[in-house]
Structure formats: structure tokens, C-alpha cells
Design a protein around this motif. Structure first.
Motif, PDB file in Angstrom:
ATOM      1  N   GLY A  93      35.028   5.605 -68.449  1.00 25.67           N
ATOM      2  CA  GLY A  93      35.095   6.751 -67.565  1.00 25.67           C
ATOM      3  C   GLY A  93      35.741   7.985 -68.149  1.00 25.67           C
ATOM      4  O   GLY A  93      35.923   8.980 -67.453  1.00 25.67           O
ATOM      5  N   THR A  94      36.080   7.955 -69.440  1.00 27.78           N
ATOM      6  CA  THR A  94      36.602   9.150 -70.097  1.00 27.78           C
ATOM      7  C   THR A  94      35.448   9.924 -70.730  1.00 27.78           C
ATOM      8  O   THR A  94      34.329   9.417 -70.840  1.00 27.78           O
ATOM      9  CB  THR A  94      37.654   8.801 -71.163  1.00 27.78           C
ATOM     10  N   VAL A  95      35.710  11.145 -71.137  1.00 26.46           N
ATOM     11  CA  VAL A  95      34.669  12.014 -71.676  1.00 26.46           C
ATOM     12  C   VAL A  95      34.983  12.393 -73.122  1.00 26.46           C
ATOM     13  O   VAL A  95      36.114  12.231 -73.586  1.00 26.46           O
ATOM     14  CB  VAL A  95      34.524  13.292 -70.828  1.00 26.46           C
ATOM     15  N   VAL A  96      33.971  12.880 -73.826  1.00 29.10           N
ATOM     16  CA  VAL A  96      34.124  13.276 -75.227  1.00 29.10           C
ATOM     17  C   VAL A  96      34.306  14.789 -75.303  1.00 29.10           C
ATOM     18  O   VAL A  96      33.496  15.545 -74.772  1.00 29.10           O
ATOM     19  CB  VAL A  96      32.893  12.869 -76.065  1.00 29.10           C
ATOM     20  N   GLY A  97      35.361  15.226 -75.983  1.00 29.34           N
ATOM     21  CA  GLY A  97      35.604  16.641 -76.161  1.00 29.34           C
ATOM     22  C   GLY A  97      35.040  17.159 -77.467  1.00 29.34           C
ATOM     23  O   GLY A  97      34.398  16.432 -78.233  1.00 29.34           O
ATOM     24  N   SER A  98      35.282  18.434 -77.727  1.00 28.89           N
ATOM     25  CA  SER A  98      34.816  19.085 -78.943  1.00 28.89           C
ATOM     26  C   SER A  98      35.850  20.127 -79.345  1.00 28.89           C
ATOM     27  O   SER A  98      36.835  20.355 -78.632  1.00 28.89           O
ATOM     28  CB  SER A  98      33.466  19.757 -78.706  1.00 28.89           C
ATOM     29  N   LEU A  99      35.620  20.769 -80.469  1.00 23.91           N
ATOM     30  CA  LEU A  99      36.559  21.797 -80.905  1.00 23.91           C
ATOM     31  C   LEU A  99      36.635  22.959 -79.915  1.00 23.91           C
ATOM     32  O   LEU A  99      37.658  23.626 -79.814  1.00 23.91           O
ATOM     33  CB  LEU A  99      36.165  22.319 -82.291  1.00 23.91           C
ATOM     34  N   SER A 100      35.564  23.182 -79.182  1.00 24.47           N
ATOM     35  CA  SER A 100      35.575  24.264 -78.203  1.00 24.47           C
ATOM     36  C   SER A 100      36.210  23.844 -76.879  1.00 24.47           C
ATOM     37  O   SER A 100      36.548  24.693 -76.048  1.00 24.47           O
ATOM     38  CB  SER A 100      34.155  24.770 -77.953  1.00 24.47           C
ATOM     39  N   LYS A 101      36.382  22.548 -76.667  1.00 21.54           N
ATOM     40  CA  LYS A 101      37.050  22.040 -75.458  1.00 21.54           C
ATOM     41  C   LYS A 101      37.694  20.700 -75.776  1.00 21.54           C
ATOM     42  O   LYS A 101      37.068  19.650 -75.655  1.00 21.54           O
ATOM     43  CB  LYS A 101      36.064  21.895 -74.298  1.00 21.54           C
ATOM     44  N   MET A 102      38.951  20.745 -76.199  1.00 22.80           N
ATOM     45  CA  MET A 102      39.664  19.521 -76.578  1.00 22.80           C
ATOM     46  C   MET A 102      40.499  18.936 -75.446  1.00 22.80           C
ATOM     47  O   MET A 102      40.880  17.770 -75.503  1.00 22.80           O
ATOM     48  CB  MET A 102      40.559  19.790 -77.795  1.00 22.80           C
ATOM     49  N   VAL A 103      40.790  19.734 -74.443  1.00 24.13           N
ATOM     50  CA  VAL A 103      41.564  19.265 -73.294  1.00 24.13           C
ATOM     51  C   VAL A 103      40.649  19.280 -72.081  1.00 24.13           C
ATOM     52  O   VAL A 103      40.102  20.325 -71.708  1.00 24.13           O
ATOM     53  CB  VAL A 103      42.804  20.146 -73.039  1.00 24.13           C
ATOM     54  N   ILE A 104      40.444  18.110 -71.489  1.00 26.80           N
ATOM     55  CA  ILE A 104      39.541  17.971 -70.352  1.00 26.80           C
ATOM     56  C   ILE A 104      40.345  17.506 -69.145  1.00 26.80           C
ATOM     57  O   ILE A 104      40.919  16.409 -69.157  1.00 26.80           O
ATOM     58  CB  ILE A 104      38.400  16.972 -70.656  1.00 26.80           C
ATOM     59  N   TYR A 105      40.383  18.332 -68.127  1.00 26.70           N
ATOM     60  CA  TYR A 105      41.136  18.018 -66.917  1.00 26.70           C
ATOM     61  C   TYR A 105      40.265  17.214 -65.947  1.00 26.70           C
ATOM     62  O   TYR A 105      39.029  17.191 -66.069  1.00 26.70           O
ATOM     63  CB  TYR A 105      41.668  19.298 -66.286  1.00 26.70           C
ATOM     64  N   PRO A 106      40.887  16.520 -64.983  1.00 23.10           N
ATOM     65  CA  PRO A 106      40.135  15.590 -64.117  1.00 23.10           C
ATOM     66  C   PRO A 106      38.963  16.184 -63.355  1.00 23.10           C
ATOM     67  O   PRO A 106      38.027  15.462 -62.998  1.00 23.10           O
ATOM     68  CB  PRO A 106      41.216  15.069 -63.158  1.00 23.10           C
ATOM     69  N   ASP A 107      38.984  17.490 -63.099  1.00 24.56           N
ATOM     70  CA  ASP A 107      37.886  18.094 -62.342  1.00 24.56           C
ATOM     71  C   ASP A 107      36.863  18.802 -63.233  1.00 24.56           C
ATOM     72  O   ASP A 107      36.015  19.557 -62.749  1.00 24.56           O
ATOM     73  CB  ASP A 107      38.441  19.097 -61.322  1.00 24.56           C
ATOM     74  N   ASP A 108      36.909  18.534 -64.546  1.00 21.97           N
ATOM     75  CA  ASP A 108      36.024  19.239 -65.474  1.00 21.97           C
ATOM     76  C   ASP A 108      34.568  18.841 -65.268  1.00 21.97           C
ATOM     77  O   ASP A 108      34.258  17.682 -64.969  1.00 21.97           O
ATOM     78  CB  ASP A 108      36.446  18.934 -66.921  1.00 21.97           C
ATOM     79  N   GLU A 109      33.680  19.794 -65.471  1.00 27.68           N
ATOM     80  CA  GLU A 109      32.249  19.551 -65.304  1.00 27.68           C
ATOM     81  C   GLU A 109      31.693  18.566 -66.335  1.00 27.68           C
ATOM     82  O   GLU A 109      30.596  18.011 -66.148  1.00 27.68           O
ATOM     83  CB  GLU A 109      31.475  20.864 -65.392  1.00 27.68           C
ATOM     84  N   LEU A 110      32.415  18.322 -67.412  1.00 27.22           N
ATOM     85  CA  LEU A 110      31.963  17.330 -68.401  1.00 27.22           C
ATOM     86  C   LEU A 110      31.783  15.947 -67.778  1.00 27.22           C
ATOM     87  O   LEU A 110      30.977  15.144 -68.261  1.00 27.22           O
ATOM     88  CB  LEU A 110      32.952  17.239 -69.566  1.00 27.22           C
ATOM     89  N   TYR A 111      32.536  15.669 -66.731  1.00 26.59           N
ATOM     90  CA  TYR A 111      32.396  14.367 -66.078  1.00 26.59           C
ATOM     91  C   TYR A 111      31.003  14.186 -65.478  1.00 26.59           C
ATOM     92  O   TYR A 111      30.553  13.060 -65.266  1.00 26.59           O
ATOM     93  CB  TYR A 111      33.480  14.189 -65.009  1.00 26.59           C
ATOM     94  N   ASP A 112      30.314  15.289 -65.216  1.00 23.52           N
ATOM     95  CA  ASP A 112      28.957  15.199 -64.672  1.00 23.52           C
ATOM     96  C   ASP A 112      27.967  14.677 -65.705  1.00 23.52           C
ATOM     97  O   ASP A 112      26.846  14.298 -65.346  1.00 23.52           O
ATOM     98  CB  ASP A 112      28.489  16.574 -64.170  1.00 23.52           C
ATOM     99  N   THR A 113      28.363  14.682 -66.984  1.00 21.86           N
ATOM    100  CA  THR A 113      27.462  14.216 -68.043  1.00 21.86           C
ATOM    101  C   THR A 113      27.583  12.713 -68.296  1.00 21.86           C
ATOM    102  O   THR A 113      26.807  12.155 -69.074  1.00 21.86           O
ATOM    103  CB  THR A 113      27.763  14.962 -69.364  1.00 21.86           C
ATOM    104  N   ILE A 114      28.560  12.064 -67.663  1.00 25.32           N
ATOM    105  CA  ILE A 114      28.732  10.619 -67.854  1.00 25.32           C
ATOM    106  C   ILE A 114      27.590   9.876 -67.168  1.00 25.32           C
ATOM    107  O   ILE A 114      27.212  10.219 -66.036  1.00 25.32           O
ATOM    108  CB  ILE A 114      30.089  10.157 -67.274  1.00 25.32           C
ATOM    109  N   PRO A 115      27.004   8.866 -67.807  1.00 20.43           N
ATOM    110  CA  PRO A 115      25.935   8.094 -67.166  1.00 20.43           C
ATOM    111  C   PRO A 115      26.353   7.575 -65.788  1.00 20.43           C
ATOM    112  O   PRO A 115      27.511   7.208 -65.572  1.00 20.43           O
ATOM    113  CB  PRO A 115      25.698   6.939 -68.154  1.00 20.43           C
ATOM    114  N   GLU A 116      25.398   7.520 -64.859  1.00 20.39           N
ATOM    115  CA  GLU A 116      25.703   7.172 -63.477  1.00 20.39           C
ATOM    116  C   GLU A 116      26.280   5.772 -63.321  1.00 20.39           C
ATOM    117  O   GLU A 116      27.011   5.495 -62.362  1.00 20.39           O
ATOM    118  CB  GLU A 116      24.442   7.308 -62.627  1.00 20.39           C
ATOM    119  N   ASN A 117      25.953   4.878 -64.249  1.00 17.37           N
ATOM    120  CA  ASN A 117      26.435   3.498 -64.123  1.00 17.37           C
ATOM    121  C   ASN A 117      27.867   3.321 -64.637  1.00 17.37           C
ATOM    122  O   ASN A 117      28.414   2.226 -64.596  1.00 17.37           O
ATOM    123  CB  ASN A 117      25.508   2.553 -64.886  1.00 17.37           C
TER     124      ASN A 117
END
Length: 372
Positions: A273-297
């Protein structure tokens, strides 16, 4: 194959990651008189360098478009290109990069289909299986420092309180990356607390004989301020820490994702349930839109601030490039002086043996042997 030409492409689609070699490496390459050197246009731009800077060190360099670079005998790039870039490779050529065979099955399929002779930098190991084409400390320290800074913010006044308990760092894994994380947090803790009568950092490295058990992990997680993934898994289809266990972490806890594995076909992240960051976004907070990219399962209900990057050495790019430059010369001495089809697993040359272990051929042999 006798290498007659080398191509140096630029990294694309890795926001902000600078991995171009510096002019000093191309000065070294002048010694190989029979090898033509091709470099992609605008190479070095991320460091503020120009074609003139490179040509001053090696006037024989040819600057050409990306498609032409990928047609050369040997392609050298520090970070694995995306699949669409790899499709540009000439069938039967050689590729020297971070191939990540165990976690990139689609790339392995492409290498086999196009008959690419690959030398994986991350697969180069010594006679005892220890990686030697790697920058463990800079990878660990860069991530640890950012996570430590985030903990300062989340703990607020308690961070510097003499009355609090020690800061607990829990590291999943006990290998070289994990050990360098431990050293990094020792350094960071000493810088902040040594001699100030403030409790420092307690660091715990967890082997598989602990992480397998939810019952053992729950009390550890309840007291963990920074949870670090520095793991190496045999089975990438299974997580190590289930998402439901993250609910036991304190609310201020930080998750440091050093491994930075992706969600991919047949692959999940070690901490579910964690997400992968990048050099442009290394800190991901709990409400970040990156969580929308996690597979539904994938369960991602329990969240904490995550520090993650798919290119940790890129945080300090010049230092990282100079480190890798010092390493890569040992392997150019083999690749540019010998038929690449005649490398020997049992060579008397230490670097030739190590380079052979980075081939796809060796990886497939080892995987088949383990499957018996």
C-alpha cells in the motif's frame, strides 16, 4: 562481438534524474583508438555542460540524435531506459546498464527477443556474491536524511525533547543497504543530539525470522518512528509488511522506501500500500494523488508519510557520477579489449568474472539451478 562503437544516450522520463557521465570519462575513452564514441545531443545538459566541454576532453566524440545512438555496438547508460527506448536497440547489440533482471520481466523478454547481450551493473558481484558496482552509502544516506528531516516536522517539539524516549528506526533487511542505512541514521542522530542530553536514535535491523510474523512485528511497529524498507526478496509477488500492520505505526511515523520496487505484473511492493516516489516528488503524504495509481487489488487504507525515490543516487548526482565513473573503467578494460562472446566465468581476471555474472545468460542459469 568486438566492440567498434559505443553509444551514450540520455535518460528520459525520470523527472530530474541526471545520470550523464562527465567529460572526464570521455577523456579516458580516448585510449581505445579503434572504438568510435557517439553521444546523444544535449548530453550533460543537466550538469550545465555543453558539447564543447566534452569535445575539449575528446575531440573524436560524435553528437547524434537518440535513434542513432541506440544503433551502436555497445550502449552505456546508468539507469535502465523505458521499454519504448529499449525497442530502439539494434538486434544483437550489447547493453551495459542497471537491468534489474529479477524485477523487470518485460525487459528480460525484450532482451531475449532482440538477442541483446546485456551486462547488468546491479548484477555485477564478486566471488562471494557481494555487489561491487554500487553506491550503497550514498543511496542509503540520501534517503535517510530526507526521512529524518520529515520526522522532525511530524514530531514537532517532541523531536528535541530531553524527556522523550529514543527515536526508533526499524530497518527491514540486514544486507549492505540496511547496514548503510544504520550508519546513516547514526551519523544523523549524532549531528542532532550528541552531547545535548537528548536521547538519540536506536536502530534495529530485522531479518526474515522476525518479519514473517505479524505477532512479532506488531509490538515493534507500535514503537517505530521510521520504518525502512531495505529488503531483498526472493518472491516479489508477496509483500513483507501487510498494509493492515501499518495501522500500528504511530501517527507521526515515516516510511522510508529505499528499495523503491514498483507495482508491476506479478510484483508488489515489500510494504503493501505504499507508493513509489521520484526525484521530482520524494515525499508523499497520505492524501497524495499518487495513491490513485496503486492497483485496485492492493490495500492502501493505512497510510503514513512515505519518503521514496526511484533514483536515490540522483539526489547528489555529481558525486554519484564520479563514483560510478571510477568503477566503470574496470569493465571498459574488458568490454573494449575482448570479444564480448568470449567472456569467461572462471577467468583469471577478477573484473571479467564479475562482469560475466552480470550477463542475462548467467542470471538465467542461476535461476534455473535454484528452481531444481
Amino acid at each position: 562481438m568486438i566492440i567498434k562503437s559505443i553509444g551514450f544516450p540520455r535518460i528520459k522520463n525520470f523527472g530530474g534524474d541526471i545520470r550523464d557521465f562527465l567529460p572526464s570519462l570521455f577523456r579516458y575513452l580516448k585510449k581505445f583508438k579503434d572504438v568510435e564514441v557517439y553521444v546523444e545531443n544535449t548530453y550533460g545538459e543537466g550538469f550545465g555542460l555543453t558539447e564543447e566541454d566534452y569535445l575539449a576532453e575528446n575531440p573524436n566524440i560524435k553528437f547524434v540524435p537518440s535513434d542513432e545512438v541506440y544503433k551502436k555496438d555497445l550502449i552505456v547508460i546508468l539507469k535502465m531506459p523505458e521499454l519504448e527506448e529499449l525497442e530502439k536497440l539494434r538486434d544483437g547489440c550489447c547493453l551495459f546498464t542497471m537491468c534489474h533482471y529479477p524485477t523487470r520481466p518485460a525487459n528480460v523478454e525484450l532482451f531475449m527477443r532482440k538477442n541483446i547481450k546485456t551486462f547488468s551493473m546491479d548484477g555485477i558481484v564478486d566471488d562471494y556474491g557481494k555487489r561491487i558496482f554500487v553506491d550503497y552509502f550514498r543511496t542509503a544516506f540520501n534517503g535517510s536524511k530526507i526521512a529524518f528531516d520529515e520526522l522532525k516536522k511530524s514530531m514537532r517539539d517532541d523531536f528535541y525533547s530531553p524527556a522523550r524516549r529514543p527515536i526508533n528506526v526499524t530497518v527491514i533487511g540486514v544486507g549492505a543497504v540496511a547496514q548503510n542505512c544504520a550508519k546513516s541514521f547514526e551519523i544523523l542522530g549524532d549531528e542532532e543530539f550528541l552531547g545535548k542530553n537528548i536521547p538519540g536514535v536506536a536502530i534495529r535491523l530485522l531479518p526474515r525470522t522476525i518479519t514473517y510474523s505479524d505477532e512479532l512485528m506488531i509490538p515493534i511497529l507500535k514503537e517505530t518512528d521510521i520504518l525502512v524498507d531495505a529488503s531483498k526478496r526472493e518472491d516479489i509477488s508477496k509483500c513483507i509488511i501487510k498494509n493492515e500492520l501499518l495501522g500500528y505505526l504511530p501517527g507521526h511515523a515515516i516510511i522510508l522506501d529505499i528499495t523503491a520496487d514498483r507495482y508491476d505484473e506479478g510484483q508488489v511492493k515489500p510494504i503493501e500500500g505504499t507508493v513509489v516516489g521520484s526525484l521530482s516528488k520524494m515525499v508523499i503524504y497520505p492524501d497524495d494523488e499518487l495513491y490513485d495509481t496503486i492497483p485496485e487489488n492492493i490495500d492502501s487504507r493505512n497510510r503514513r508519510t512515505v519518503v521514496s525515490c526511484d533514483a536515490w543516487p540522483g539526489v547528489t548526482p555529481r558525486e554519484s557520477i564520479l563514483h560510478y565513473e571510477s568503477l566503470i573503467k574496470n569493465y571498459f578494460e574488458i568490454l573494449l579489449a575482448k570479444d564480448t562472446d568470449e567472456l569467461e566465468k572462471d577467468s583469471d581476471n577478477y573484473f571479467e568474472r564479475a562482469l560475466y555474472r552480470g550477463t542475462l545468460e548467467y542470471f538465467l542459469e542461476e535461476r534455473a539451478e535454484k528452481a531444481k
